[in-house]
Design a protein around this motif. Sequence first.
Motif, PDB file in Angstrom:
ATOM      1  N   CYS A 517       0.863  -1.194   0.000  1.00 18.69           N
ATOM      2  CA  CYS A 517       0.000   0.000   0.000  1.00 18.69           C
ATOM      3  C   CYS A 517       0.892   1.234   0.000  1.00 18.69           C
ATOM      4  O   CYS A 517       1.713   1.418   0.908  1.00 18.69           O
ATOM      5  CB  CYS A 517      -0.914  -0.014   1.213  1.00 18.69           C
ATOM      6  N   ASN A 518       0.746   2.069  -1.000  1.00 20.78           N
ATOM      7  CA  ASN A 518       1.507   3.310  -1.139  1.00 20.78           C
ATOM      8  C   ASN A 518       0.538   4.485  -1.006  1.00 20.78           C
ATOM      9  O   ASN A 518      -0.366   4.644  -1.832  1.00 20.78           O
ATOM     10  CB  ASN A 518       2.203   3.333  -2.498  1.00 20.78           C
ATOM     11  N   VAL A 519       0.707   5.289   0.045  1.00 20.71           N
ATOM     12  CA  VAL A 519      -0.243   6.366   0.340  1.00 20.71           C
ATOM     13  C   VAL A 519       0.380   7.720   0.031  1.00 20.71           C
ATOM     14  O   VAL A 519       1.556   7.966   0.323  1.00 20.71           O
ATOM     15  CB  VAL A 519      -0.675   6.311   1.821  1.00 20.71           C
ATOM     16  N   TYR A 520      -0.423   8.618  -0.519  1.00 22.27           N
ATOM     17  CA  TYR A 520       0.045   9.959  -0.873  1.00 22.27           C
ATOM     18  C   TYR A 520      -1.161  10.895  -0.910  1.00 22.27           C
ATOM     19  O   TYR A 520      -2.310  10.463  -0.817  1.00 22.27           O
ATOM     20  CB  TYR A 520       0.749   9.947  -2.242  1.00 22.27           C
ATOM     21  N   GLY A 521      -0.880  12.179  -0.999  1.00 24.24           N
ATOM     22  CA  GLY A 521      -1.954  13.170  -1.038  1.00 24.24           C
ATOM     23  C   GLY A 521      -2.139  13.719  -2.437  1.00 24.24           C
ATOM     24  O   GLY A 521      -1.164  13.964  -3.159  1.00 24.24           O
ATOM     25  N   VAL A 522      -3.381  13.899  -2.846  1.00 23.89           N
ATOM     26  CA  VAL A 522      -3.682  14.451  -4.173  1.00 23.89           C
ATOM     27  C   VAL A 522      -4.552  15.694  -4.025  1.00 23.89           C
ATOM     28  O   VAL A 522      -5.369  15.802  -3.109  1.00 23.89           O
ATOM     29  CB  VAL A 522      -4.402  13.419  -5.069  1.00 23.89           C
ATOM     30  N   GLU A 523      -4.357  16.621  -4.931  1.00 20.15           N
ATOM     31  CA  GLU A 523      -5.142  17.855  -4.913  1.00 20.15           C
ATOM     32  C   GLU A 523      -6.553  17.581  -5.418  1.00 20.15           C
ATOM     33  O   GLU A 523      -6.750  16.833  -6.387  1.00 20.15           O
ATOM     34  CB  GLU A 523      -4.471  18.919  -5.766  1.00 20.15           C
ATOM     35  N   VAL A 524      -7.528  18.220  -4.751  1.00 23.17           N
ATOM     36  CA  VAL A 524      -8.930  18.117  -5.141  1.00 23.17           C
ATOM     37  C   VAL A 524      -9.431  19.535  -5.401  1.00 23.17           C
ATOM     38  O   VAL A 524      -9.269  20.402  -4.544  1.00 23.17           O
ATOM     39  CB  VAL A 524      -9.785  17.452  -4.038  1.00 23.17           C
ATOM     40  N   PRO A 525     -10.011  19.797  -6.564  1.00 25.63           N
ATOM     41  CA  PRO A 525     -10.465  21.154  -6.875  1.00 25.63           C
ATOM     42  C   PRO A 525     -11.364  21.727  -5.779  1.00 25.63           C
ATOM     43  O   PRO A 525     -12.273  21.053  -5.298  1.00 25.63           O
ATOM     44  CB  PRO A 525     -11.244  20.977  -8.186  1.00 25.63           C
ATOM     45  N   GLY A 526     -11.048  22.955  -5.355  1.00 28.39           N
ATOM     46  CA  GLY A 526     -11.874  23.641  -4.369  1.00 28.39           C
ATOM     47  C   GLY A 526     -11.651  23.238  -2.933  1.00 28.39           C
ATOM     48  O   GLY A 526     -12.345  23.717  -2.045  1.00 28.39           O
ATOM     49  N   CYS A 527     -10.680  22.340  -2.679  1.00 29.52           N
ATOM     50  CA  CYS A 527     -10.422  21.873  -1.321  1.00 29.52           C
ATOM     51  C   CYS A 527      -9.048  22.321  -0.853  1.00 29.52           C
ATOM     52  O   CYS A 527      -8.092  22.356  -1.632  1.00 29.52           O
ATOM     53  CB  CYS A 527     -10.502  20.340  -1.235  1.00 29.52           C
ATOM     54  N   GLU A 528      -8.965  22.668   0.433  1.00 28.69           N
ATOM     55  CA  GLU A 528      -7.690  23.029   1.027  1.00 28.69           C
ATOM     56  C   GLU A 528      -6.879  21.770   1.307  1.00 28.69           C
ATOM     57  O   GLU A 528      -7.429  20.732   1.685  1.00 28.69           O
ATOM     58  CB  GLU A 528      -7.920  23.774   2.340  1.00 28.69           C
ATOM     59  N   GLY A 529      -5.568  21.819   1.122  1.00 29.69           N
ATOM     60  CA  GLY A 529      -4.724  20.677   1.417  1.00 29.69           C
ATOM     61  C   GLY A 529      -4.830  19.599   0.354  1.00 29.69           C
ATOM     62  O   GLY A 529      -5.108  19.873  -0.819  1.00 29.69           O
ATOM     63  N   ARG A 530      -4.618  18.361   0.763  1.00 30.63           N
ATOM     64  CA  ARG A 530      -4.642  17.222  -0.164  1.00 30.63           C
ATOM     65  C   ARG A 530      -5.432  16.070   0.444  1.00 30.63           C
ATOM     66  O   ARG A 530      -5.329  15.820   1.637  1.00 30.63           O
ATOM     67  CB  ARG A 530      -3.218  16.756  -0.483  1.00 30.63           C
TER      68      ARG A 530
END
Length: 627
Positions: A517-530
């Motif tokens: 399992c490889n976990v990471y953060g992705v940008e979501v339009p209109g949301c702060e952070g990832r």
Amino acid sequence: MGHWEVLGASALVLSLIVAGIKRKSIATFIKDFKDLSGLAKALLTYRINASRNRTVLVALHDGVVEHPSRTCILYQDERYTYAEVEAESNRVSRWVKTHTDLQHGDTAAILLRNEPMFVFLWLGFAKLGISTSLLNHNLKSQSLLHCIKISNVKVLITSKAFLDVIAELLPDLQQLQVKVWVLGDTPNGHVLPDRVSTMDTSQVSGNPLPPDQLPKVTPQDISSLIFTSGTTGLPKAVQVPHRTSMMAYQVWNIIGGLWPDDVLYVCLPLYHSSGLINGVLSAINAGCTIALAPKFSASRFWDDVHKHKATVFLYIGELCRYLLAQPEKANDGQYDHTLRMAYGNGLGSDIWEEFRRRFNIQRIVEWYTATEASGGFINTDGKVGSVGRYSWLAEKLAGNCVIVECDFATAQPVRGADGRCIPVPRGEVGLLLFKQDKLNKFLGYRGAAKQTENKLVRNVRKPGDLYFNSGDLMMFGVDGYVYFKDRLGDTFRWKGENVSTTEVSNAMSRLPAVMECNVYGVEVPGCEGRAGMAAIVLQDGEVFDPKQLYDHAINHLPDYACPKFIRIMSEMDITTTFKHKKRALVSQGFNPGEIADLLYVADKAKATYAAMDANLLDTIGRGAYKL
């Protein structure tokens, strides 16, 4: 300092002023000088208070002496004056002194939601020189136990609401010889297990303990352990001394400004430095009133502000987005509007003006710092998108931070041919480092010498100097303003919380069907952070079960850390040293039109992961999907 040294320093300052005026307009230079004067005033006040041995307890004591009947805490329909808060904290101190063998320098853990007793406990333990480990009540089982272990606590104080959580951990707590106290009387008349007792302070005197029973608490004593997630996985316990707490609220109150007649609305969790130090402690220091909420609620927020006649509120960026996402009302920002200011961190420039206009907020004060950082910035003049100022004059006279070139993969500075770090010019993005000295010093993480050392950078500008690695990409603008750009390392921020990719990966990998399992953060339009995304390789012969994975995630992780997106891969992309590659996965995001792998998104309504398609992608892009 001798006579000639004074003359030399004065000549240097004069030469810098002349040079500054030549470089800039008079108006800009005056602004730079004013900003620097405000900071100098805060630092001078801090030094004076430190020399007088002032701690966080002095703020409450001064409030009790000067205005005992003024309201200190409003909580739902409860009201506590400054004198009553003092008495309640005295009851805690007396109970602890009578019923335990805890001593100056020991640590007690607090596992509570936002409520007045949280503040009473924090102050009561501080009077005895006992540190408080402030546990995140969203954590589950092993993560919570990890925080208790590294804190080296002797007791854990909690409420009846967390008895089920404690029951699961009780065998481990007993092995660690950690005693558990449950607030109030015995729940439902049942007999509590061994090492679990009740803590009922209601019948204890509210008078202060005699001076000879109180230790000498100094600014160097650790007041709290506050947890933050880092690149090494599980939460780390930041040691926060009284002097750091003092510095935080003194700088804020001198440069930002809470007034004695303010009512500060605090709905951020008290286990974070924002809610406790920048919120509660700053308000007590200013002698004003705290309107404390059990938790943040977007639908109830403005009703609470109206009910308590709040004049100021504390925010994080995601809170502001949630409020803007609520259906617009004709009376937004009007109903007997008493609000004059909001302060906090993470307010995106894309919603700044809309947020201020819609809710009729006269002033927004944005800041930047971290729980363990030895410095920070405050934007006091409302410059959209900025976290503060670090002018040319401040850089020349103070020089307490620098932005340098960095390796994005390792989050470490890049060195030049001379072995020193390479500063980036104004207007360019780099890694922010804070200089360490006697005034600004990172005390490190409890029980984690290697993790502490990893946050320090040596020989940055000259041999022997020492800096703190913020782990953040920042920019000093040519206009003197400071801008936050992004967060480096194996963490990302979602819903105001730092999420450790290692911790999430470890939790998800405990499901037998998951091989990697490889976990990471992705940008979501209109949301702060990832938002969290997990790339998963299943064990041979296993078929992906979205419901099973969803249930496993919510049972082992707090909601903000649960992966919002899942990518099922046949093989993990790794480095030659068997580390998971993340950069390409992060850039690819969760678009099913560009990724051949199966993609899923968390469906809270159905308590499962739903297959991603073009329609769902469009819904998420429009901000109409609840993650």
